[in-house]
Design a protein around this motif. Structure first.
Motif, PDB file in Angstrom:
ATOM      1  N   ALA A 117      -5.748   1.614  -8.209  1.00 12.40           N
ATOM      2  CA  ALA A 117      -5.607   0.423  -7.376  1.00 12.40           C
ATOM      3  C   ALA A 117      -5.498  -0.809  -8.256  1.00 12.40           C
ATOM      4  O   ALA A 117      -6.192  -0.927  -9.261  1.00 12.40           O
ATOM      5  CB  ALA A 117      -6.800   0.282  -6.433  1.00 12.40           C
ATOM      6  N   MET A 162       0.855  -1.172   0.000  1.00  5.68           N
ATOM      7  CA  MET A 162       0.000   0.000   0.000  1.00  5.68           C
ATOM      8  C   MET A 162       0.898   1.231   0.000  1.00  5.68           C
ATOM      9  O   MET A 162       1.694   1.401   0.926  1.00  5.68           O
ATOM     10  CB  MET A 162      -0.916   0.021   1.218  1.00  5.68           C
ATOM     11  CG  MET A 162      -1.791  -1.201   1.349  1.00  5.68           C
ATOM     12  SD  MET A 162      -2.831  -1.109   2.811  1.00  5.68           S
ATOM     13  CE  MET A 162      -3.523  -2.777   2.816  1.00  5.68           C
ATOM     14  N   ARG A 175      -2.314   2.183  -4.840  1.00  8.33           N
ATOM     15  CA  ARG A 175      -2.531   1.153  -3.840  1.00  8.33           C
ATOM     16  C   ARG A 175      -2.625  -0.210  -4.503  1.00  8.33           C
ATOM     17  O   ARG A 175      -3.280  -0.358  -5.517  1.00  8.33           O
ATOM     18  CB  ARG A 175      -3.828   1.435  -3.083  1.00  8.33           C
ATOM     19  CG  ARG A 175      -3.834   0.929  -1.658  1.00  8.33           C
ATOM     20  CD  ARG A 175      -5.088   1.362  -0.960  1.00  8.33           C
ATOM     21  NE  ARG A 175      -5.042   1.048   0.457  1.00  8.33           N
ATOM     22  CZ  ARG A 175      -6.041   1.222   1.290  1.00  8.33           C
ATOM     23  NH1 ARG A 175      -7.185   1.724   0.857  1.00  8.33           N
ATOM     24  NH2 ARG A 175      -5.926   0.912   2.558  1.00  8.33           N
ATOM     25  N   SER A 228      -9.959  -2.736  -4.667  1.00 12.33           N
ATOM     26  CA  SER A 228     -10.378  -1.451  -5.232  1.00 12.33           C
ATOM     27  C   SER A 228     -11.502  -0.809  -4.441  1.00 12.33           C
ATOM     28  O   SER A 228     -11.513   0.412  -4.225  1.00 12.33           O
ATOM     29  CB  SER A 228     -10.836  -1.656  -6.684  1.00 12.33           C
ATOM     30  OG  SER A 228      -9.803  -2.195  -7.458  1.00 12.33           O
ATOM     31  N   THR A 287     -10.176   0.746  -1.304  1.00 15.61           N
ATOM     32  CA  THR A 287      -9.411   1.949  -1.621  1.00 15.61           C
ATOM     33  C   THR A 287     -10.320   3.140  -1.862  1.00 15.61           C
ATOM     34  O   THR A 287     -10.149   4.221  -1.277  1.00 15.61           O
ATOM     35  CB  THR A 287      -8.542   1.711  -2.864  1.00 15.61           C
ATOM     36  OG1 THR A 287      -7.630   0.651  -2.612  1.00 15.61           O
ATOM     37  CG2 THR A 287      -7.771   2.966  -3.250  1.00 15.61           C
TER      38      THR A 287
END
Length: 316
Positions: A72, A29, A123, A127, A130
């Motif tokens: 992401a 991350m 990230r 998803s 995020t």
């Protein structure tokens, strides 16, 4: 509005699952920063993402806010400890691809608005998680209607539906539009309750910023004669009351119609620049009513759709 640093370790500790052998999940991350009050946009290099980026740049420029580019990619899993090296290589490749998407998006954003403050968030994680986390801090989150870019990602598409149901800030899903149609401004659906306040406010702001007229519509599912019509008109009058004074530059038209709210909004959206709907994150009954309408409009409208949560935000 200052940035909120989100430092995280470069590599999180591996998790293990049972079964034949242990499945090791790797993820990384990485954050630049999540800026409180930013206009955030999901990017993945697809055409749909490009449309979302354009809309987000216009919104950030009009409101004087920073723009945060969000990307992401899904974490990879190694089926055995000895395969961990290959999973790490795959993660590094995914990160590099994601960074390339962000760099390209930044270039596009600065090409459209050279003075715009642009931040990036990368990230390797789920998803939905995020985007929902970003929405806790953002002023507004913008998504494309589907994601099929060069980098494998679940950032857009069906993820957008899930995000609109849980995000704490308004989410704009930029739907494909038909060209060559004269559009009639901003459309907002109301139900006459307190839940309509935030969608109405956002609709008015967008109409004012973009120099567009506003249509306020109330759809009666089962109208029963003139009495119901009069009640509906009274409800609309009370809903619109005060808006003309607060937004004197916005021409406001109210309309009472019969039918399922989602279908009527989608029909009217064919000639609109933007449709605004509310989505209540409360109990089961409200989720069935407002949640289903919002999801239906997001999936079927032929113009951008703004979904506004109708519960107080906890942060941001």
């Amino acid at each position: 509005m200052g940035p909120v640093p989100r430092p995280l370790p470069a590599t999180a500790p591996p998790r293990h699952r049972g079964g034949r052998g242990r499945v090791k999940e790797w993820w990384i991350m990485q954050f630049d920063e999540i800026t409180v009050g930013t206009v955030a946009v999901g990017v993945d290099g697809s055409t749909s993402s490009d449309h979302a980026l354009t809309w987000a740049v216009e919104e950030a420029t009009a409101t004087g806010r920073a723009l945060t580019l969000v990307h992401a990619v899904a974490p990879y899993a190694a089926v055995a400890p000895e395969a961990a090296q290959y999973a790490k290589i795959a993660l590094e490749a995914a990160e590099a691809g994601g960074q390339a998407v962000l760099t390209a998006a930044r270039s596009v954003a600065h090409g459209k608005a050279p003075d715009l403050e642009v931040r990036e968030l990368l990230r390797v994680a789920d998803s939905r998680d995020t985007l929902i986390e970003v929405a806790r801090h953002a002023h507004l989150l913008v998504l494309g209607s589907r994601g099929r870019g060069p980098v494998r990602s679940l950032l857009l598409g069906s993820v957008g539906i899930a995000v609109t149901r849980h995000a704490e800030c308004p989410v704009v899903v930029v739907r494909p539009t038909r060209h060559g149609i004269v559009r009639l401004g901003v459309l907002v659906g109301v139900d006459g309750t307190e839940r309509s306040r935030d969608p109405l406010e956002l609709a008015c702001r967008e109409a004012s910023q973009r120099g567009l007229p506003l249509t306020v519509v109330h759809a009666q599912l089962l109208p029963h004669g003139r009495h119901d019509e009069e009640e509906g008109l009274l409800l609309l009058g009370e809903t619109v009351g005060g808006l003309r004074e607060k937004y004197p530059d916005v021409p406001i038209h109210s309309e009472l119609t019969a039918g399922y709210p989602g279908e009527r909004l989608v029909e009217m959206a064919e000639r609109m620049d933007l449709v605004v709907v509310g989505s209540h994150h409360g109990g089961v009954a409200s989720e069935v009513l407002l949640g289903s309408v919002a999801s239906f409009v997001v999936e079927h409208a032929s113009c951008p759709v703004a979904v506004v949560p109708t519960v107080p935000r906890t942060r941001g």
